[in-house]
Motif scaffolding. Structure first.
Motif, short mmCIF file in Angstrom:
data_model
loop_
_atom_site.label_atom_id
_atom_site.label_comp_id
_atom_site.label_asym_id
_atom_site.label_seq_id
_atom_site.Cartn_x
_atom_site.Cartn_y
_atom_site.Cartn_z
N LEU A 95 1.74 -0.60 8.89
CA LEU A 95 0.30 -0.75 9.10
C LEU A 95 -0.49 0.11 8.12
O LEU A 95 0.02 1.11 7.62
N MET B 144 0.83 -1.20 0.00
CA MET B 144 0.00 0.00 0.00
C MET B 144 0.88 1.26 0.00
O MET B 144 1.99 1.24 0.52
N ASN C 9 -12.24 -1.84 12.24
CA ASN C 9 -11.24 -1.24 11.36
C ASN C 9 -10.10 -0.61 12.15
O ASN C 9 -10.26 0.46 12.73
N ALA C 10 -8.96 -1.27 12.15
CA ALA C 10 -7.76 -0.72 12.80
C ALA C 10 -6.59 -1.57 12.34
O ALA C 10 -6.75 -2.75 12.02
N GLY C 11 -5.40 -0.97 12.29
CA GLY C 11 -4.21 -1.74 11.91
C GLY C 11 -3.72 -2.58 13.06
O GLY C 11 -3.63 -3.80 12.97
N THR D 53 -7.30 3.14 5.36
CA THR D 53 -7.24 1.91 4.57
C THR D 53 -7.34 0.66 5.44
O THR D 53 -7.44 -0.45 4.91
N ALA D 54 -7.34 0.82 6.77
CA ALA D 54 -7.59 -0.34 7.64
C ALA D 54 -8.99 -0.90 7.40
O ALA D 54 -9.30 -1.99 7.86
N ARG D 55 -9.83 -0.15 6.66
CA ARG D 55 -11.12 -0.70 6.24
C ARG D 55 -10.94 -1.96 5.38
O ARG D 55 -11.79 -2.85 5.38
N PHE D 56 -9.83 -2.01 4.64
CA PHE D 56 -9.65 -3.15 3.71
C PHE D 56 -8.23 -3.72 3.72
O PHE D 56 -7.99 -4.73 3.07
N ALA D 57 -7.30 -3.08 4.40
CA ALA D 57 -5.90 -3.54 4.32
C ALA D 57 -5.42 -4.04 5.67
O ALA D 57 -6.00 -3.75 6.71
N SER D 58 -4.34 -4.81 5.64
CA SER D 58 -3.82 -5.51 6.82
C SER D 58 -2.42 -5.01 7.14
O SER D 58 -1.75 -4.42 6.30
N PRO D 59 -1.97 -5.28 8.37
CA PRO D 59 -0.55 -5.05 8.67
C PRO D 59 0.32 -5.87 7.71
O PRO D 59 -0.12 -6.89 7.20
N LEU D 60 1.56 -5.43 7.51
CA LEU D 60 2.50 -6.24 6.74
C LEU D 60 2.70 -7.56 7.48
O LEU D 60 2.81 -7.58 8.71
#
Lengths: 427, 427
Positions: free
Chosen positions: B365, B227, B340-342, B370-377
């Motif tokens: 993170l 991201m 929604n949170a990293g 974008t924590a709505r749809f993305a994840s921590p590495l």
């Protein structure tokens, strides 16, 4: 079909993908304007673009739920049975992709973990006309629902005769929650930014023309997107035990998709190479999509005759095909040699179209060599992870020295002080 | 610090992120030219850009392995111990993210499965100067190596005094295999297309300026990218049981990163809100990065006083912060409310900088909502999946009708014939 008999190094150069970067800044600008207009003006902007590009005047974009039920009732019995079979097998396969949250309490006083949460909403773009494949709707919608996505939204360009009933029936079976008749970059913009009628989603997927693909790239970051799909591909590894007629048929099944589709056979048998080449000619002559398939085979297809299976696999890993058939004796023993491929078909009866429709694995696969780093569409595409930690005072104290050292090395004094605040004498 | 006492709906409008799409087409064009030049002219183009942009004349970009060993030996003992502790905990946490291949043989005659394969190579961009964080190198390199990536490559802009030894030491500890002194868009182009000195990688990650970020977006598709990271964020949920001094310290630990960083407190306690606001002022006055932190707090920070915890969580899920602290009584009971949170920090002793450095979860993170749809590495970012199927004749025959029906419904005759070829009478 071209037959090469060259060294591995020469073949590697031949299969290397054309990499020139082509960005059309005119299209980028047009799309950027569409997105900004839809972000600011919502439904009205979408309506204006639909009038301009699709020549329709829609008072309401949304297709009511009862039309999906009607479509499912209207399709013929065999089609319905086939879609139901596909749904059943896609479901049973993709259930195995469901991941679990984990927690680690191995150190007393410390809890660390990672929790899986479904995306709240996703949008699926379905192209219009003959490229609107009901099977693809199942392949996208079913994993989304298995992941736990509440809102699965489908958008598709309005059609003169109305949306294809097979498409609406598949949407119903896949569990799609909302359908809107909107196409092009304006549909992507609506999904990313939301309008009065179409609430925004968290992730957008599905194939489309250059305007759709450009819009997806531009909204990437505001929402998640899937990979930008290229033309379909099949790579076949076969030895003298393989059946030339069947291999030719499988190559043509991908070639018929698109003039830019890529059908490739890598073999260690010269006689198989020649037999397949002849079979291609024979079978091409009676195909309804002969013109498309012929262009694909002649412009982009090839047969490579290599020395041995080690070379065959090395070359195929360089190609990183979307679909890979292994038509070798004892095909399962080679799974470990396959590094780069979207979906692998082992042995004579795993013909590629089996995977397109009813076997259960996904048919939305990485193309254009992206199998080097990308995966088939799966349940994992519809969830995100959230880490969590809890520490007690003693464990934080044990780490205090290391944390403050690292923070100060990086010039971040407030980071160090935040930890030290927990141990101030005055408290 | 601003304190709001407004309704949930009013607060939702206030926290809504600024969404106007801003594309600088001049930068896009400049970056596109750099990428094309590096793709065509390799090292020579990279060398020219390094001369032009970084004002250095490098005969050789690569940093030999022995310099990493020397750097590790040269750093002070406390820093080394801190990096080793971080490595140990990052490793033990991320090991739990390793995924397994699966196989399903529940139907006799059918094998279906999915195999996990590590990416062959990844590239990590490390910015120059004070933004070159050793901790981030551990956070990227360790999961890559746990995933099984053979080639982990680091690029970083050349520095007048040479690359920071702490950075090279972290690279050594993280298992980085190759380091090149190259920065900017030309570094991203080299990683994506390869040059004589720098072989191409399959995925590029890491933060950078607008040229780096634009280049990453443009090479997306040719290679995978992570991201595009935005400014750091912290959201804190706290009730009257929380310690105002500690909360203020944690808010400032993110505010000191960047003038555009965002520090947010959502509480149901007016008195806590006021105490934290006072503490922020008091602590700000002695911070070395006071100017940065003050701008962040004043321009982008806020405290929201809500009616109850349900509203607090709903608002925070709208924010979708990179870091989320839950400073409530019995914090673990709220994990299910967090959508929604990293990364989530539970309770008083889980201060955010603990997670930045040594706890073990990742600090790369999702930002900017974008924590709505993305994840921590994680380890999952360094693998890809390949599906496989094998069918026997009988099982293919059972599916023949459904496959051919679906293929012909979609207008793909060659797909149907490929399956039928297996059952032709003449064989």
């Amino acid at each position: 079909m071209k037959i090469y008999e060259k060294s591995l190094n020469e073949m590697k150069k031949i299969v290397a993908r054309y990499t020139e970067q082509t960005i059309d800044f005119e299209i980028e600008k047009t799309v950027s304007e569409i997105i900004q207009n839809v972000a600011q003006n919502g439904d009205q902007a979408v309506r204006d673009y639909e009038r301009k590009f699709d020549n329709v005047n829609l008072a309401d974009f949304s297709i009511p739920a009862f039309q999906l039920d009607q479509a499912l009732d209207s399709i013929d019995e065999d089609l319905r049975a086939a879609l139901e079979l596909a749904k059943q097998n896609i479901t049973s396969f993709h259930k195995q992709e469901i991941e679990n949250s984990f927690v680690d309490v191995s150190t007393p006083g410390i809890m660390r973990g990672e929790k899986i949460t479904p995306l709240a909403s996703v949008g699926l773009y379905v192209p219009g006309g003959t490229a609107a494949y009901p099977s693809t709707i199942l392949m996208c919608g079913i994993p989304a629902k298995l992941a736990g996505v509440k809102r699965v939204v489908m958008v598709t360009p309005p059609q003169p005769a109305g949306i294809n009933p097979a498409v609406l029936a598949a949407a119903k079976l896949a569990g799609v929650d909302e359908v809107y008749q909107v196409g092009g970059a304006q549909a992507i913009a609506a999904l990313a930014y939301g309008t009065e009628t179409i609430p925004a989603v968290d992730k957008i997927m599905g194939p489309g023309n250059i305007f759709v693909a450009t819009a997806k790239k531009q909204v990437f970051g505001k929402v998640a997107i899937d990979m930008v799909a290229g033309p379909s591909e099949i790579g076949i590894l076969a030895d003298e035990s393989a059946n030339a007629k069947e291999i030719a048929a499988d190559l043509l099944s991908q070639a018929e998709h698109d003039k830019r589709a890529r059908a490739m056979l890598i073999t260690n048998s010269k006689s198989l190479a020649e037999a397949v080449s002849k079979e291609i000619e024979r079978q091409l002559s009676t195909l309804p999509r002969q013109e498309i398939a012929r262009t694909s085979i002649e412009d982009r297809g090839f047969i490579a005759v290599m020395e041995n299976t080690a070379e065959m696999f090395e070359l195929m890993n360089d190609v990183a095909p979307e679909h890979l058939e292994v038509q070798l004796k004892n095909p399962t023993q080679y799974l470990g040699l396959i590094k780069n491929a979207g979906s692998v078909f082992l042995g004579r009866y795993a013909s590629e179209p089996l995977g397109d429709y009813v076997a259960g694995p996904n048919h939305v696969l990485p193309t254009g060599g992206t199998a080097r780093f990308a995966s088939p569409l799966g349940v994992y595409d519809f969830v995100k992870r959230t880490q969590f930690i809890q520490f007690d005072q003693q464990n934080l104290k044990a780490d205090l020295k290391a944390i403050t050292k690292l923070a100060r090395t990086e010039g971040l004094e407030a980071h160090a002080r935040a930890i030290e605040a927990r141990f101030d004498k005055e408290d």
